[in-house]
Design a protein around this motif. Sequence first.
Motif, PDB file in Angstrom:
ATOM      1  N   LEU A 123      -9.769  -8.174  -3.058  1.00  0.00           N
ATOM      2  CA  LEU A 123     -10.238  -7.167  -2.116  1.00  0.00           C
ATOM      3  C   LEU A 123     -10.291  -5.799  -2.797  1.00  0.00           C
ATOM      4  CD1 LEU A 123      -8.058  -8.275   0.919  1.00  0.00           C
ATOM      5  CD2 LEU A 123     -10.447  -8.913   0.450  1.00  0.00           C
ATOM      6  N   LYS A 124     -11.496  -5.276  -2.971  1.00  0.00           N
ATOM      7  CA  LYS A 124     -11.662  -3.938  -3.532  1.00  0.00           C
ATOM      8  C   LYS A 124     -11.737  -2.941  -2.382  1.00  0.00           C
ATOM      9  CE  LYS A 124     -14.513  -1.012  -6.483  1.00  0.00           C
ATOM     10  NZ  LYS A 124     -15.646  -0.943  -7.448  1.00  0.00           N
ATOM     11  N   THR A 125     -10.759  -2.063  -2.316  1.00  0.00           N
ATOM     12  CA  THR A 125     -10.688  -1.081  -1.235  1.00  0.00           C
ATOM     13  C   THR A 125     -10.685   0.332  -1.820  1.00  0.00           C
ATOM     14  OG1 THR A 125      -8.280  -0.792  -1.158  1.00  0.00           O
ATOM     15  CG2 THR A 125      -9.171  -2.757  -0.066  1.00  0.00           C
ATOM     16  N   THR A 126     -10.511   1.306  -0.957  1.00  0.00           N
ATOM     17  CA  THR A 126     -10.407   2.688  -1.434  1.00  0.00           C
ATOM     18  C   THR A 126      -9.103   2.926  -2.192  1.00  0.00           C
ATOM     19  OG1 THR A 126      -9.529   3.297   0.752  1.00  0.00           O
ATOM     20  CG2 THR A 126     -11.894   3.655   0.369  1.00  0.00           C
ATOM     21  N   ASN A 127      -8.206   1.944  -2.183  1.00  0.00           N
ATOM     22  CA  ASN A 127      -6.977   2.074  -2.970  1.00  0.00           C
ATOM     23  C   ASN A 127      -7.279   2.262  -4.458  1.00  0.00           C
ATOM     24  OD1 ASN A 127      -5.464   1.523  -0.648  1.00  0.00           O
ATOM     25  ND2 ASN A 127      -5.280  -0.648  -1.101  1.00  0.00           N
ATOM     26  N   SER A 128      -8.284   1.526  -4.963  1.00  0.00           N
ATOM     27  CA  SER A 128      -8.564   1.531  -6.394  1.00  0.00           C
ATOM     28  C   SER A 128      -8.859   2.925  -6.934  1.00  0.00           C
ATOM     29  CB  SER A 128      -9.734   0.587  -6.719  1.00  0.00           C
ATOM     30  OG  SER A 128      -9.303  -0.751  -6.789  1.00  0.00           O
ATOM     31  N   ALA A 129      -9.644   3.684  -6.203  1.00  0.00           N
ATOM     32  CA  ALA A 129     -10.033   5.014  -6.660  1.00  0.00           C
ATOM     33  C   ALA A 129      -9.083   6.099  -6.173  1.00  0.00           C
ATOM     34  CB  ALA A 129     -11.456   5.334  -6.184  1.00  0.00           C
ATOM     35  N   GLY A 130      -8.131   5.729  -5.311  1.00  0.00           N
ATOM     36  CA  GLY A 130      -7.234   6.718  -4.724  1.00  0.00           C
ATOM     37  C   GLY A 130      -5.771   6.459  -5.025  1.00  0.00           C
ATOM     38  N   PRO A 131      -5.040   5.866  -4.082  1.00  0.00           N
ATOM     39  CA  PRO A 131      -3.589   5.672  -4.233  1.00  0.00           C
ATOM     40  C   PRO A 131      -3.172   4.941  -5.504  1.00  0.00           C
ATOM     41  CG  PRO A 131      -4.244   5.236  -1.975  1.00  0.00           C
ATOM     42  CD  PRO A 131      -5.515   5.421  -2.757  1.00  0.00           C
ATOM     43  N   LEU A 132      -4.009   4.011  -5.991  1.00  0.00           N
ATOM     44  CA  LEU A 132      -3.647   3.258  -7.189  1.00  0.00           C
ATOM     45  C   LEU A 132      -3.587   4.148  -8.426  1.00  0.00           C
ATOM     46  CD1 LEU A 132      -3.039   0.258  -7.979  1.00  0.00           C
ATOM     47  CD2 LEU A 132      -5.408   0.139  -8.776  1.00  0.00           C
ATOM     48  N   LYS A 133      -4.277   5.292  -8.378  1.00  0.00           N
ATOM     49  CA  LYS A 133      -4.318   6.189  -9.533  1.00  0.00           C
ATOM     50  C   LYS A 133      -3.152   7.183  -9.547  1.00  0.00           C
ATOM     51  CE  LYS A 133      -8.200   4.709 -11.352  1.00  0.00           C
ATOM     52  NZ  LYS A 133      -8.358   3.452 -10.615  1.00  0.00           N
ATOM     53  N   GLU A 134      -2.369   7.216  -8.487  1.00  0.00           N
ATOM     54  CA  GLU A 134      -1.248   8.161  -8.404  1.00  0.00           C
ATOM     55  C   GLU A 134       0.000   7.557  -9.058  1.00  0.00           C
ATOM     56  OE1 GLU A 134      -1.764  11.164  -7.282  1.00  0.00           O
ATOM     57  OE2 GLU A 134      -3.834  10.675  -6.758  1.00  0.00           O
ATOM     58  N   THR A 135       0.975   8.400  -9.331  1.00  0.00           N
ATOM     59  CA  THR A 135       2.214   7.919  -9.940  1.00  0.00           C
ATOM     60  C   THR A 135       3.330   7.696  -8.918  1.00  0.00           C
ATOM     61  OG1 THR A 135       2.886  10.188 -10.415  1.00  0.00           O
ATOM     62  CG2 THR A 135       1.707   9.005 -12.153  1.00  0.00           C
ATOM     63  N   GLU A 136       3.114   8.171  -7.690  1.00  0.00           N
ATOM     64  CA  GLU A 136       4.097   7.965  -6.627  1.00  0.00           C
ATOM     65  C   GLU A 136       3.457   7.185  -5.490  1.00  0.00           C
ATOM     66  OE1 GLU A 136       7.230   8.680  -6.898  1.00  0.00           O
ATOM     67  OE2 GLU A 136       7.031   9.756  -8.807  1.00  0.00           O
ATOM     68  N   ARG A 137       4.256   6.445  -4.768  1.00  0.00           N
ATOM     69  CA  ARG A 137       3.745   5.637  -3.666  1.00  0.00           C
ATOM     70  C   ARG A 137       3.145   6.506  -2.577  1.00  0.00           C
ATOM     71  NH1 ARG A 137       7.657   1.751  -0.245  1.00  0.00           N
ATOM     72  NH2 ARG A 137       9.074   3.092  -1.378  1.00  0.00           N
ATOM     73  N   ALA A 138       1.966   6.130  -2.117  1.00  0.00           N
ATOM     74  CA  ALA A 138       1.263   6.879  -1.081  1.00  0.00           C
ATOM     75  C   ALA A 138       1.898   6.627   0.287  1.00  0.00           C
ATOM     76  CB  ALA A 138      -0.203   6.472  -1.050  1.00  0.00           C
ATOM     77  N   PRO A 139       1.736   7.577   1.230  1.00  0.00           N
ATOM     78  CA  PRO A 139       2.264   7.355   2.575  1.00  0.00           C
ATOM     79  C   PRO A 139       1.506   6.265   3.327  1.00  0.00           C
ATOM     80  CG  PRO A 139       1.019   9.395   2.477  1.00  0.00           C
ATOM     81  CD  PRO A 139       1.169   8.925   1.069  1.00  0.00           C
ATOM     82  N   SER A 140       0.260   6.005   2.916  1.00  0.00           N
ATOM     83  CA  SER A 140      -0.526   4.950   3.557  1.00  0.00           C
ATOM     84  C   SER A 140      -1.518   4.386   2.548  1.00  0.00           C
ATOM     85  CB  SER A 140      -1.253   5.479   4.798  1.00  0.00           C
ATOM     86  OG  SER A 140      -2.203   6.472   4.446  1.00  0.00           O
ATOM     87  N   TRP A 141      -1.956   3.164   2.804  1.00  0.00           N
ATOM     88  CA  TRP A 141      -2.923   2.496   1.939  1.00  0.00           C
ATOM     89  C   TRP A 141      -3.590   1.402   2.746  1.00  0.00           C
ATOM     90  CZ3 TRP A 141       2.400   2.369   1.223  1.00  0.00           C
ATOM     91  CH2 TRP A 141       3.034   1.169   1.545  1.00  0.00           C
ATOM     92  N   ILE A 142      -4.621   0.803   2.184  1.00  0.00           N
ATOM     93  CA  ILE A 142      -5.303  -0.306   2.846  1.00  0.00           C
ATOM     94  C   ILE A 142      -4.584  -1.604   2.486  1.00  0.00           C
ATOM     95  CG2 ILE A 142      -7.468  -1.546   3.155  1.00  0.00           C
ATOM     96  CD1 ILE A 142      -7.584   1.345   4.081  1.00  0.00           C
ATOM     97  N   GLY A 143      -4.149  -2.327   3.499  1.00  0.00           N
ATOM     98  CA  GLY A 143      -3.469  -3.593   3.288  1.00  0.00           C
ATOM     99  C   GLY A 143      -4.187  -4.718   4.014  1.00  0.00           C
TER     100      GLY A 143
END
Length: 212
Positions: free
Chosen positions: A105-125
């Motif tokens: 599943l390719k979601t907006t996580n790939s270009a967003g939260p996945l690129k950060e070094t800390e866990r995001a408050p929300s993501w697509i699951g």
Amino acid sequence: MKIYDITLPIHPEMLHWGRKPEVEIVESLANGDASNVTRWRIGAHTGTHVDAPAHFVDGATPIDEVSLDSMVGPAVVVDMTGLTGDVTAADLDAAGVAGEKRILLKTTNSAGPLKETERAPSWIGLAPDAAKWIVANGVELIGIDYLTIESHSRTESWDSHHVLLGNDVLILENADLDAVAPGRYELVCLPAKLAGADGSFTRAILIDRDGE
């Protein structure tokens, strides 16, 4: 052919759940030793990794005993970048992936939260009804582009994990799909053979046999 490496690099400052990886220099040429040797302290679920059924079910299959057939073979990358909430059964129906054994599943996580070094408050699951859809449709491996396939709102009950792993569906997490177009590929996903483990970090690639 074209090969896409969908594996996150492992290093002390990477995106993580729990403790960060730690690296110790055991020997080094700079210090007069015969070679460079390092010792790494990392968890089984560090970076791009596979959850085995034993992750949530005592006595279930550990990572060293899961079928390689489920992790190597044709796979489809599904475009879910238009979603603002968790992937549902209706989304999977609409994507036309019934009958597929390996789904990423390719979601907006790939270009967003996945690129950060800390866990995001929300993501697509993955919503629990989607997990049930996956089981009902005979999927053997489901992957997503974040730390966990679980919804950010369900990391206490872990509903989707219980459904998937309780039915022997393997979960690939932290797959970096940012540079991968939706479509059909050959997946090669080989987790380390950690004896009796609940999961393992893995090197995962997608092969486009017609690519350049």
